[in-house]
Design an enzyme around this catalytic site. Structure first.
Site, PDB file in Angstrom:
ATOM      1  CB  CYS A   1     -15.784 -31.267 -47.280  1.00  0.00           C
ATOM      2  SG  CYS A   1     -14.823 -29.757 -47.184  1.00  0.00           S
ATOM      3  CD  GLN A   2     -15.716 -28.887 -40.565  1.00  0.00           C
ATOM      4  OE1 GLN A   2     -16.787 -28.561 -41.087  1.00  0.00           O
ATOM      5  NE2 GLN A   2     -15.226 -28.270 -39.518  1.00  0.00           N
TER       6      GLN A   2
END
Lengths: 364, 274
Positions: free
Chosen positions: A151-152
């Site tokens: 994700c991030q």
């Protein structure tokens, strides 16, 4: 004389029945005990301020000669806790990787507090992450290791890979946002008009609880109400096992165990990545150094979930055209942002795909 | 006795109407607030407050009158202080009850008054800080009410969509079946309709703007609150967040300078840098 509304008696009856089932479910829920998190043994091998690097103990099932030689470092997102990677024995990406002979390291970013409000993108991408990579390189005796960004954490891994391509053998991104301005990206639309500078100036670190409220409000009917109604109904079903309740409670813990976000990092991420889409446009700078995704030449596996409401596939897919990877592969998962780690299908598909892909590209 | 159609669908319609009624009721406080913000609401509140004080004053005077009359008639002297005490107490209770009931409105009016006065004198800075805080609070409340209205519309539209969905289901079964079998199915269908309606609203530019405006207003309110709070903390020589920020910034700058020096030393030794 008062009029009786047609159907009111039947409505009262079905409502009572519904409420009775809910009450029974609540009674069952009251008997639930605590849940434990994590299933694989690990050791803290490196720490820097609040950051801890863990190494998971290798599976004894796999003979050393059959293991993937190059270790895999997992760089998780900042917005939730990384134990999602090893939630419980039968819902564990890490366990699946260990069983397939992968040597797994995981970065735990910790819980930033008020003293960390000026931690910036360069702290994460040019300090913590490189220090963890260098530790794994030294420990393994290899110049280049494998990196998996989630994700991030995937966005940060792309930054690192673009700045230090020579230190990575293979790169894997999972549900990673790259183009933040696709039509399906609701979070970006909501963030567009937010005065991020003022937000961080006023709040310092950004509360994890506030972010949770934001994520839940993406699907308010389902996430505030239906999932709990479903649970209470399931608890009335004699076929529902205690394990199902434990799974639910474990997920609840993970969802709401959200660290606060270091203020400056949050400000930069929201402004540069989300509002200005600089990662995609090649105009992002970290610590004065431009992040050019064309510098990513190593083999790259991009995994995304087709029903992801947080990072829509349209946000991850453009990666293939943005890098100069000599060996670009994708894996489309039929599921959502969370299901890609915890669903039964994920347990069967994802570790197999990752371990197999790494093995094919391992040091000979 | 209730009438029921053969298809057993009346309870579904009754549920939908029940939800609509709840939404109508939920909308009432907002309507009241809108009325209070207008010119007539202001004068009504002042009149109400005045009447309560007048009534309380009359009760107080009556108490005195009775005391004087009894004293003059020479009635049982021992009873008089006790009774008079009760009457006085009742009078004051009435006064404070009236004041409490009107307190909320009066506070709002007072705040409004303060916000319109130019700040001056020894308390000029404090007054200005409080005035800014009140303005920020008012802005936030206004936007919050706007967002509530949007959410109420989402729920109303969701019920309309639910009706359509049930009608379509019924038609698929030749009009004989009720459309849904039980309450749970109805609930799930309502959730589905709600998410559909919300998804459309949530992606709209107007909603994104309104939500961001509310967020930005909340930030401004917080800044004003912090300002007032920090002023108080300084008064007691207690550390403030602003001072801590300065210290953390200095530490960060020192750390960066050390890292630069270390990198220079490492480069001098021919080592790789992160």
């Amino acid at each position: 004389m008062s009029e009786v509304t047609p159907g009111s008696a039947e409505l009262a009856a079905v409502t009572n029945d519904f409420m009775r089932r809910m009450s029974q479910g609540l009674a069952a829920l009251a008997n639930a005990g605590d849940v434990t998190i994590g299933s694989c043994a690990k050791d803290a091998v490196f720490t820097e301020e609040k950051v801890t690097l863990y190494r998971y103990r290798p599976s004894e099932v796999m003979a050393p000669e059959n293991r993937v030689r190059t270790p895999l470092l997992i760089c998780y997102a900042l917005v939730n806790r990384p134990y999602m990677m090893d939630l419980q024995a039968d819902r564990s990406l890490i366990r699946g990787l260990l069983q397939r002979g992968v040597d797994v390291y995981l970065i735990d970013w910790g819980y930033p507090d008020g003293a960390d409000r000026y931690l910036a993108l360069e702290d994460y991408v040019l300090r913590y992450l490189p220090h963890c990579v260098d530790f794994v390189r030294r420990a393994s005796g290899l110049d280049r290791i494998n990196l998996l960004g989630v994700c991030q954490g995937g966005s940060m891994s792309l930054c690192y890979a673009a700045l230090h391509p020579q230190r990575l053998r293979n790169l894997i991104t999972m549900v990673t946002p790259v183009d933040f301005h696709t039509p399906e990206n609701l979070l970006t639309k909501w963030a567009k008009h937010v005065d991020v500078d003022a937000l961080v100036a006023a709040s310092g670190n950004v509360s994890g609880d506030a972010l949770n409220a934001l994520f839940v409000s993406l699907m308010p009917f389902r996430l505030n109400s239906q999932k709990y109604v479903d649970l209470l109904h399931q608890l009335n079903d004699p076929k529902t096992s205690g394990a199902a309740l434990e799974n639910f409670l474990r997920m609840e813990k993970w969802i709401f165990d959200s660290p606060d976000q270091a203020g400056e990092m949050f400000r930069q991420f929201l402004t540069l990545f989300v509002q200005q889409n600089r990662l995609k446009h090649g105009t992002l700078e970290v610590g004065g150094r431009r992040v050019d995704l064309q510098q990513i030449t190593m083999p790259l596996l991009n995994i995304y979930a087709l029903q992801d409401h947080l990072v829509p596939p349209s946000s991850s897919k453009p990666l293939g055209e943005l890098t100069a990877s000599c060996d670009y592969s994708t894996h489309e998962f039929q599921g959502g942002h969370i299901g890609i780690y915890v669903s039964g299908t994920a347990q069967r598909q994802i570790p197999d795909r990752i371990a197999g892909w790494l093995r094919e590209r391992d040091v000979k | 006795m209730t009438e029921s159609k053969n298809d057993g669908s009346d309870w579904i319609q009754a549920w939908i109407e029940q939800q609509r009624e709840q939404l109508r009721r939920a909308g009432m406080p907002g309507a009241d607030a809108a009325g209070a913000a207008g010119g007539t609401g202001d004068s009504d509140q002042y009149r109400d407050l005045g009447m309560r004080w007048l009534e309380a004053g009359q009760a107080y005077l009556q108490g005195w009158q009775q005391f004087v009359q009894r004293s003059a008639s020479g009635s049982a002297a021992a009873e008089i202080p006790l009774k008079f005490g009760e009457e006085m107490l009742n009078a004051w209770q009435g006064t404070w009850a009236g004041a409490a009931a009107a307190g909320e409105g009066a506070t709002r009016q007072f705040a409004d008054l303060i916000s319109r006065l130019p700040a001056m004198g020894l308390a000029r800075e404090q007054t200005e800080a409080w005035r800014e805080l009140l303005a920020a609070q008012s802005e936030y409340q206004h936007l919050e009410q706007e967002l509530r209205t949007v959410w109420a519309k989402v729920q109303t539209d969701a019920l309309a969509l639910l009706e359509t969905a049930i009608r379509e289901r019924r038609e698929q079964h030749g009009g004989a079946a009720p459309g849904v079998e039980d309450y749970r199915e109805l609930y799930n269908l309502w959730v589905e309709c709600g998410e559909k309606v919300f998804a459309q609203v949530a992606h709209s530019e107007s909603y994104c703007k309104l939500q961001a405006q509310l967020g930005n207003a909340a930030i401004r309110l917080k800044v004003r609150q912090q300002g007032v709070l920090e002023r108080a903390l300084k008064h007691f020589d207690l550390p403030t967040r602003s001072e801590l920020n300065t210290v953390h910034k200095q530490i960060r700058e020192l750390r960066e300078r050390i890292a630069t020096l270390e990198a220079q030393l490492a480069a001098g030794r021919g080592e790789e840098t992160p």
